[in-house]
Scaffold this active site. Structure first.
Site, PDB file in Angstrom:
ATOM      1  N   LEU A  69       9.135   1.688  11.774  1.00 43.61           N
ATOM      2  CA  LEU A  69       9.961   0.584  11.288  1.00 43.61           C
ATOM      3  C   LEU A  69       9.204  -0.243  10.254  1.00 43.61           C
ATOM      4  O   LEU A  69       7.968  -0.145  10.151  1.00 43.61           O
ATOM      5  CB  LEU A  69      10.392  -0.285  12.474  1.00 43.61           C
ATOM      6  N   PRO A  70       9.902  -1.087   9.486  1.00 46.81           N
ATOM      7  CA  PRO A  70       9.270  -1.793   8.364  1.00 46.81           C
ATOM      8  C   PRO A  70       8.142  -2.742   8.752  1.00 46.81           C
ATOM      9  O   PRO A  70       7.165  -2.879   8.018  1.00 46.81           O
ATOM     10  CB  PRO A  70      10.430  -2.567   7.727  1.00 46.81           C
ATOM     11  N   THR A  99       3.243  -0.012   9.976  1.00 42.61           N
ATOM     12  CA  THR A  99       2.153  -0.935   9.663  1.00 42.61           C
ATOM     13  C   THR A  99       2.582  -2.341  10.044  1.00 42.61           C
ATOM     14  O   THR A  99       3.482  -2.901   9.429  1.00 42.61           O
ATOM     15  CB  THR A  99       1.796  -0.878   8.168  1.00 42.61           C
ATOM     16  N   LYS A 174      -5.643   0.236   9.290  1.00 46.36           N
ATOM     17  CA  LYS A 174      -4.640   0.667   8.312  1.00 46.36           C
ATOM     18  C   LYS A 174      -4.511  -0.362   7.202  1.00 46.36           C
ATOM     19  O   LYS A 174      -4.449  -0.015   6.010  1.00 46.36           O
ATOM     20  CB  LYS A 174      -3.286   0.871   9.003  1.00 46.36           C
ATOM     21  N   LYS A 244     -25.946  -7.042 -14.125  1.00 46.45           N
ATOM     22  CA  LYS A 244     -26.005  -7.052 -15.592  1.00 46.45           C
ATOM     23  C   LYS A 244     -24.875  -6.220 -16.185  1.00 46.45           C
ATOM     24  O   LYS A 244     -24.199  -6.636 -17.131  1.00 46.45           O
ATOM     25  CB  LYS A 244     -27.353  -6.498 -16.061  1.00 46.45           C
TER      26      LYS A 244
END
Length: 298
Positions: A69-70, A99, A174, A244
């Site tokens: 799922l989202p 996620t 993740k 540098k």
């Protein structure tokens, strides 16, 4: 503990459909649900699965339920607002393979524990192509017994399982991998834009950057594993030399009027690390700058 055979799968989208398809092809009994009933019905017909009419129905007789799922808000809605948690039997396991925010993952786990329902976070690395050929890399965290019970599911969908520790840890990893990828992409594009302002060919730059910054030259392979994690700090290049070169890159961008916000921030960090750790220190020792600020050692 009983083997897991009856699987619920919620979220039959671009990633969820091929992942659930792997489970169906490998002999698991599958019940699917999607907010788009037409999508779930079509999947069920193709794979010999059962399409549930509600999210709660997925829990009937399920040994495990997988979410693709989202975000964690939708996961919580499905579990607690739509009634799935009430339908799951004690001893079953819910698995978030999307996620989600780690804090929310831990909160969900704590709410399910009194019901006797296990919870794992198992986000995946790899896109649709990898889901289609079951070559996903899967990170997982939670209790070891639940992970082992679910290992056949993960083996059916992926090529490698990465146990991460306590619940929520896989979601942290993740997010960190995506953070690295996001930084690398805009860092590369910033550098190439500067190069174009100087008249460099984009294809030449892309091929040179790939040769010099990826593969065997990748920072994880060349520096983090052999020098940072071992605390050898012996790459042979001093911190002040990298500082540098970064300054030269930033000054070059300024000279042609190219935007270089990442470069400016990077130059500032390397300069501060030189001042704090000493410019003659090996450049891999810059990790100490982050360790001091975070209070943890890699």
């Amino acid at each position: 503990m009983a083997n897991i055979r009856n699987i619920g799968f919620i979220g039959i989208g671009n990633m969820g459909a091929p992942m659930a398809g792997q489970l169906a092809r490998k002999g698991f009994s599958l019940t699917v649900y999607d907010a788009n009933a037409t999508t779930a019905d079509a999947f069920a017909r193709e794979h010999g699965a059962r399409a549930a009419r509600t999210a709660a129905e997925v829990g009937d007789g399920a040994d495990a339920v997988i979410f693709m799922l989202p975000n964690d808000h939708v996961v919580q809605q499905v579990l607690f607002d739509d009634g799935l948690a009430a339908q799951l039997a004690p001893g079953s396991i819910a698995i978030d393979m999307g996620t989600s925010a780690p804090a929310a993952t831990r909160s969900i786990s704590a709410k399910l524990a009194p019901l006797g329902i296990g919870y794992l976070d198992a986000p995946v690395m790899g896109g649709v192509i990898f889901a289609k050929d079951a070559s996903l890399d899967i990170m997982v965290s939670g209790d070891d017994v639940s992970i082992e019970r679910c290992r056949p599911l993960f083996d059916a969908m992926g090529r490698k399982l990465w146990p991460c520790g306590d619940i929520g840890s896989a979601h942290v990893l993740k997010a960190m991998t995506n953070y690295i990828n996001a930084c690398a992409l805009i860092n590369t594009l910033e550098a190439m834009t500067i190069g174009r302002k100087f008249g460099l060919d984009s294809k030449v730059m892309a091929e040179a950057i790939d040769a010099m910054c990826n593969g065997r030259q990748h920072p994880v392979v060349k520096k983090v594993i052999p020098h940072v994690l071992t605390r050898k700090f012996g790459t042979g290049m001093a911190m002040q030399l990298i500082a540098k070169d970064v300054k030269i890159a930033v000054d070059s961008a300024h000279s042609v009027g190219a935007a270089v916000p990442l470069g400016e921030a990077t130059e500032k960090l390397w300069r501060a690390a030189c001042e704090q750790l000493g410019g003659s220190s090996d450049h891999s020792a810059i990790v100490k700058y982050w360790e001091a600020a975070s209070g943890v050692q890699l």
